[in-house]
Structures are given as C-alpha cells and as structure tokens.
Design a protein around this motif. Structure first.
Motif, PDB file in Angstrom:
ATOM      1  N   UNK A 103       0.892  -1.919  -0.296  1.00 39.19           N
ATOM      2  CA  UNK A 103      -0.124  -0.186  -0.057  1.00 39.19           C
ATOM      3  C   UNK A 103       0.801   1.112   0.064  1.00 39.19           C
ATOM      4  N   UNK A 104       0.453   2.797  -0.174  1.00 37.54           N
ATOM      5  CA  UNK A 104       1.078   3.741  -0.982  1.00 37.54           C
ATOM      6  C   UNK A 104       1.633   3.798   1.588  1.00 37.54           C
ATOM      7  N   UNK A 105       0.315   3.603   1.889  1.00 37.97           N
ATOM      8  CA  UNK A 105       1.153   4.305   3.352  1.00 37.97           C
ATOM      9  C   UNK A 105       2.425   2.524   4.499  1.00 37.97           C
TER      10      UNK A 105
ATOM     11  N   UNK B 201       9.972   0.124   3.308  1.00 42.64           N
ATOM     12  CA  UNK B 201       9.018  -0.850   3.024  1.00 42.64           C
ATOM     13  C   UNK B 201       8.525  -0.964   4.347  1.00 42.64           C
ATOM     14  N   UNK B 202       7.678  -1.111   4.760  1.00 41.28           N
ATOM     15  CA  UNK B 202       7.328  -2.044   6.724  1.00 41.28           C
ATOM     16  C   UNK B 202       6.094  -2.526   5.723  1.00 41.28           C
ATOM     17  N   UNK B 203       5.304  -3.189   6.796  1.00 41.91           N
ATOM     18  CA  UNK B 203       4.263  -4.520   6.703  1.00 41.91           C
ATOM     19  C   UNK B 203       4.226  -5.198   5.871  1.00 41.91           C
TER      20      UNK B 203
ATOM     21  N   UNK C 183       0.245 -13.946  -6.287  1.00 38.38           N
ATOM     22  CA  UNK C 183      -0.044 -13.012  -5.141  1.00 38.38           C
ATOM     23  C   UNK C 183      -0.603 -11.245  -5.081  1.00 38.38           C
ATOM     24  N   UNK C 184       0.750 -10.805  -6.101  1.00 42.69           N
ATOM     25  CA  UNK C 184       1.451  -9.745  -6.328  1.00 42.69           C
ATOM     26  C   UNK C 184       0.125  -9.067  -6.493  1.00 42.69           C
ATOM     27  N   UNK C 185       0.284  -7.476  -5.525  1.00 43.64           N
ATOM     28  CA  UNK C 185      -1.656  -7.092  -5.373  1.00 43.64           C
ATOM     29  C   UNK C 185       0.253  -5.387  -5.145  1.00 43.64           C
ATOM     30  N   UNK C 186       0.422  -4.579  -5.373  1.00 40.90           N
ATOM     31  CA  UNK C 186       0.634  -3.236  -5.503  1.00 40.90           C
ATOM     32  C   UNK C 186       0.587  -2.303  -6.109  1.00 40.90           C
TER      33      UNK C 186
END
Length: 216
Positions: free
Chosen positions: A134-136, A148-150, A160-163
């Motif tokens: 996510x952006x956050x 980057x975190x999380x 399952x790449x979701x970006x």
C-alpha cells in the motif's frame, strides 16, 4: 547509531509497550527498547496478536516480516528497517526499528514517481510475492532513504502480488536487476537455505525460486 548498536538494542533491550497503532489489522504495538539507559523506539507485533487469515498459515506473519528484512539485507538493498524476532511482553513476535517519515514527502504523489528507490522496492516485492504493498507502507526517511514496512503477507505459494508500484510494468529488467535476481535465486537455493527453511515452508521456498526463474 551504529548498526550493531541498533540490533543490540532491539535484541537485548528491555521491551516496554507504550501504545498501539489502532489502524493496523493485527496487533501492532508502539514500544521502547531500552539497553544501558539508552532507548530506541520500535514496533512490536506479537504472534499472539495476529488475526487468522484463510490463505496464510496461522502464526507465521512475523517470520515473513523477518525473512523480508533478511533478504533485503542479503541483497544489499536495505529497504526494510532493522528487524528481529524475539520474546516480548506479549510473547514472541517481530520487533522493528521505528523510522520517522519525512513530513515534506507527499506519499500520494511520491508513490507514482519513476524513482529508482521505488523501483528497487518494486523488484523486492516481486521476489517476496508481496500481497499488500500500500501507499502507507512506504517510509521515505528524513535522511532521504526509502524503507518499506508491513511484510507479513509475503512468500505465498500462489502468485498474489498486489501493489501500488506499477509504473514499470512491461519494461525490461536492467543488468543490475537481473544480477540481483540471480543472487536471490542462489540465496533461496543454497547459501541461506537452512535459515529460510526455519521461517517458511518448503513449498513456499520452491515457489519463490520458480517465481525468480520466470522473472529471469
């Protein structure tokens, strides 16, 4: 602060929880790690606070966060804040150094830029099969470094790449990126295999290697 001091404080410091990030889906605790009267702000995510997911094994998100840090370190990308696994007030969990975000950076504009730091993070996401960029989850620091975190929902067996980092779709990898993919392949196949097997399943390791092979 020297790198060894950071890890010593994270690993050996007395962990004191002082708050909670209420927007997080899993228990994400704001904490202080104190060692020799010196304090470090950190994030503590106890495994006991992980919500069950239908597609990830229970109690494995902390391992995936730690492995993402290790991989970033082994590849000399340094895109993830110093991260460890350790015991804490609510049991074993992931502990990660807190990074102050640069208030001058507007994330809703920054995430879409053709920035080499973002591109490196996008490549890391391809390797780890990041299900939730996510952006956050972008942390441009006040020193100009990007973190980057999380990274709890990573290394799944299925693609399952979701970006949000999609601005290089269709472009060829550079020579340095291809070399990095080859290094990652060697890490999962041989040089760090024993460590990785202690963190994720064999099938997930095999899927990661297959994913790297397709990228190459």
């Amino acid at each position: 602060m020297a790198t060894e001091d950071k890890f010593s404080r994270l690993q050996l410091g007395t962990l004191r929880v002082t708050g909670r990030l209420i927007d997080a889906s899993n228990a994400t605790l704001y904490a202080i790690a104190e060692l020799d009267s010196q304090e470090m702000v950190c994030i503590y995510k106890p495994i006991a606070g992980e919500r069950p997911l239908w597609d990830f094994p229970d109690g494995t998100l902390a391992n995936r966060e730690y492995l993402t840090f290790l991989l970033s370190h082994w590849l000399d990308l340094h895109l993830v804040p110093p991260t460890i696994l350790r015991d804490g007030p609510y049991g074993t969990g992931m502990v990660q150094m807190w990074i102050d975000i640069d208030p001058e950076v507007e994330l809703t504009d920054f995430y879409a830029k053709d920035d080499p730091r973002l591109r490196s993070l996008a490549l890391l996401d391809v390797i780890i099969n990041n299900t939730d960029r996510k952006i956050g989850h972008l942390i441009p620091s006040t020193e100009g470094h990007l973190y980057g975190c999380d990274h709890g929902v990573t290394f799944h067996e299925e693609d399952k790449l979701r970006t949000v980092l999609w601005q290089w779709a269709g472009q060829s990898f550079t020579k340095s990126e291809t070399d990095l993919l080859k290094k990652a392949r060697e890490i999962f196949l041989n040089s760090k295999r024993e460590i990785i097997e202690g963190l994720i399943e064999i099938e997930e390791i095999q899927a990661t290697v297959a994913r790297i092979d397709r990228a190459l």
